[in-house]
Motif scaffolding. Structure first.
Motif, short mmCIF file in Angstrom:
data_model
loop_
_atom_site.label_atom_id
_atom_site.label_comp_id
_atom_site.label_asym_id
_atom_site.label_seq_id
_atom_site.Cartn_x
_atom_site.Cartn_y
_atom_site.Cartn_z
N THR A 107 2.10 9.28 -9.07
CA THR A 107 2.38 7.97 -7.87
C THR A 107 1.13 7.87 -7.16
O THR A 107 1.32 7.01 -6.02
N ARG A 108 0.07 8.58 -7.41
CA ARG A 108 -1.13 8.27 -6.66
C ARG A 108 -1.48 6.81 -6.69
O ARG A 108 -1.60 6.30 -8.00
N ILE A 109 -1.91 6.10 -5.74
CA ILE A 109 -2.24 4.57 -5.92
C ILE A 109 -3.60 4.70 -5.92
O ILE A 109 -4.24 4.03 -6.68
N GLN A 110 -4.43 5.57 -5.41
CA GLN A 110 -5.81 5.87 -5.52
C GLN A 110 -6.15 7.28 -6.47
O GLN A 110 -5.58 8.11 -5.87
N SER A 211 0.98 -7.77 -9.69
CA SER A 211 0.13 -6.53 -10.04
C SER A 211 0.77 -5.34 -9.84
O SER A 211 0.94 -4.38 -10.59
N THR A 212 1.80 -5.31 -8.94
CA THR A 212 2.59 -4.09 -8.73
C THR A 212 3.70 -3.82 -9.77
O THR A 212 3.99 -2.96 -10.44
N GLU A 213 4.26 -5.08 -10.17
CA GLU A 213 5.17 -4.88 -11.33
C GLU A 213 4.31 -4.55 -12.61
O GLU A 213 5.02 -3.76 -13.40
N GLU A 214 3.31 -4.99 -12.92
CA GLU A 214 2.49 -4.53 -13.81
C GLU A 214 2.20 -3.13 -13.88
O GLU A 214 2.18 -2.44 -15.11
N MET A 215 1.94 -2.54 -12.59
CA MET A 215 1.64 -1.12 -12.48
C MET A 215 2.69 -0.26 -12.48
O MET A 215 2.53 0.98 -13.26
N LEU A 216 4.08 -0.61 -12.08
CA LEU A 216 4.99 0.43 -12.09
C LEU A 216 5.45 1.06 -13.41
O LEU A 216 5.69 2.14 -13.36
N LEU A 299 3.43 -0.14 -0.52
CA LEU A 299 4.16 0.19 -1.98
C LEU A 299 5.58 0.37 -1.77
O LEU A 299 6.51 -0.06 -2.33
N ALA A 300 5.59 1.70 -1.00
CA ALA A 300 7.23 2.02 -1.02
C ALA A 300 8.14 1.29 -0.01
O ALA A 300 8.94 1.01 -0.37
#
Length: 506
Positions: A107-110, A211-216, A299-300
């Protein structure tokens, strides 16, 4: 014997040895948790976990396992899932010796940079929570409620100017997207001191939602595969794969914005605001730590609150009796002068019993977070009582959270647990109500892992339902296909098309 034959024989022996070693390892994985039943392949591989994510119905996949195999069941070589509230309370309690599993690394974004959520070191987690608590609570952020009010008014203005349907004009609105715009503008205002401006522009300004939906899904699959999790721990490797702060849109753009705005809070010409970031700085967070925490907030905080708004509005529109009952309570509060314009105070909304019941029921029937959130059994193992039976959990085992199973538990919420019925919160009494309330609290996490953003989300939800139903009437455009909704631990929702009509002054 020729040299070729000798070499071939040696390779054959090595191959057999490797195969035997692998078989022994697989059997060892299987035998550790052999007492726990689950779908085929779960004793030997992560294939079932991956397929659950790829099916985009992760919440139902987990729930079906517990329904079929019991309140503690196997879903991976070292992974269990539980629908037992008692076990969740035990694992997450303030004095629990359970720890966060390596799943959280995904769940790390970076890559290489932890937030309070992604970090698995317990001492670091405890320290970071203490540093963040005052800022999240609002005690050191006096402008918090006003910031939320501003975005509610922006949403109301957007609806009135672009999405009011009249007898002469049909103007449908995608409530799913507008809810996300609202929560994104709220949380970016709080996290960075500047809102994205999605509501004002009626646009996903930085292609964040897409982009969030692609990353989830990538993050969810990585959580199921140990080798992939480590991409999030090795910074240089993760940087080759994941979004960069040099990107012009999406998550990368968000990282760039966070770095830029937070850098302005440091140095000889530092910008000062009495807000959440200021609270974090005064409690010892460094610049790079602030970036990680701000990204987590966005994000959360935006995704989960948006899900609760969408789902609760969908259920309200699908249940006219409940909709009108809530609207009647809102109208009565307005007539009594308990909710002066332009936006109700959170403290006033908290005193409206049916509104509170609707919010609780909406979050219960459609939990916003359904990811595993696994905790690791302490090294010596643990024996727990579940449904009157003693169950031994081997040390080092990951035990995940079955949100759908817990919050649709008939033993806790009644035979109609699958039904949206806010009255259950007003009718229940004594021990029954206490157990319902304690179980529903798991939506926010529990004990040492409780959601720090709860105060912000609570203010948002208290205000937004009141003001939307005070100002407008909503109805579904297509009840047979109300929305698109997919789940990979968090929700991806769109096309909740609604017809909005303006209400006259109450």
């Amino acid at each position: 014997m020729s040299q070729f034959s000798i070499a071939s024989l040696e390779y054959w022996h090595l191959g057999v040895l490797a195969l035997v070693t692998y078989a022994v390892r697989l059997y060892g994985q299987y035998s550790r948790l052999k007492d726990f039943k689950g779908p085929r392949t779960t004793g030997f591989s992560s294939l079932w976990l991956i397929s659950a994510v790829k099916g985009h119905k992760t919440h139902l996949a987990y729930a079906s396992v517990n329904e079929r195999f019991g309140p503690v069941a196997r879903i991976g070589p070292n992974d269990l899932i539980t629908s037992s509230p008692e076990l969740l309370w035990r694992m997450n309690g303030a004095r629990s010796t359970y720890t966060k599993g390596e799943w959280y690394l995904s769940t790390r974004i970076q890559p290489g940079h932890d937030s309070v959520f992604s970090g698995i070191d317990e001492d670091h987690h405890t320290k970071r929570r203490a540093q963040l608590a005052s800022g999240y609570s609002g005690k050191e952020n006096p402008g918090l409620e006003n910031d939320i009010d501003t975005q509610i008014l922006n949403w109301i203005h957007l609806i009135k100017t672009k999405y009011i349907t009249t007898s002469k004009s049909f103007r449908p609105m995608d409530l799913a997207r507008k809810a996300q715009y609202f929560t994104l503008d709220v949380i970016t205002q709080i996290a960075f001191g500047e809102a994205f401006g999605d509501l004002v522009n009626d646009e996903d300004m930085h292609r964040y939602v897409q982009s969030t939906e692609e990353m989830l899904e990538v993050m969810a699959i990585s959580g199921a595969i140990p080798a992939l999790r480590y991409m999030f721990t090795i910074e240089w490797l993760g940087n080759l794969v994941f979004p960069s702060d040099k990107d012009s849109t999406g998550i990368g753009r968000l990282i760039g914005i966070a770095k830029d705005l937070i850098s302005k809070r440091f140095g000889p010409k530092a910008v000062y605001r009495q807000d959440m970031i200021d609270s974090f700085i005064r409690h010892g967070l460094k610049q790079d730590e602030l970036v990680s925490e701000s990204l987590l907030q966005v994000l959360a905080g935006s995704d989960t609150s948006a899900t609760s708004i969408r789902a609760t509005m969908l259920y309200l529109m699908s249940h006219p009796r409940i909709y009108r009952k809530l609207q009647a309570e809102i109208d009565a509060a307005v007539r009594a002068g308990k909710a002066p314009s332009p936006v109700i105070k959170a403290s006033e909304a908290a005193e409206l019993p049916y509104l509170q019941a609707v919010i609780k029921e909406g979050m219960r029937i459609w939990p916003a977070v359904t990811g595993m959130l696994p905790k690791v059994v302490p090294p010596g193992g643990d024996t727990v009582e579940i449904d009157g039976k003693q169950v031994y959990l081997p040390g080092g085992t990951n035990v995940g959270y079955c949100a759908w199973g817990i919050h649709h538990n008939k033993d806790v919420f009644g035979e109609d647990a699958h039904v949206f019925r806010p009255e259950r919160w007003l009718e229940a009494r004594g021990e029954n109500l206490a157990r319902m309330a304690k179980t529903a609290e798991l939506i926010w996490g529990w004990g040492k892992y409780q959601c720090l953003g709860r105060p912000v989300a609570t203010i948002e939800l208290n205000k937004v339902f009141f003001e939307l139903l005070r100002n407008f009437d909503f109805s579904l455009v297509d009840p047979a296909k109300p929305w698109k909704s997919a789940n990979v631990g968090l929700w991806m929702q769109s096309e909740l098309w609604v017809e909005v009509t303006e209400r006259s002054a109450t």
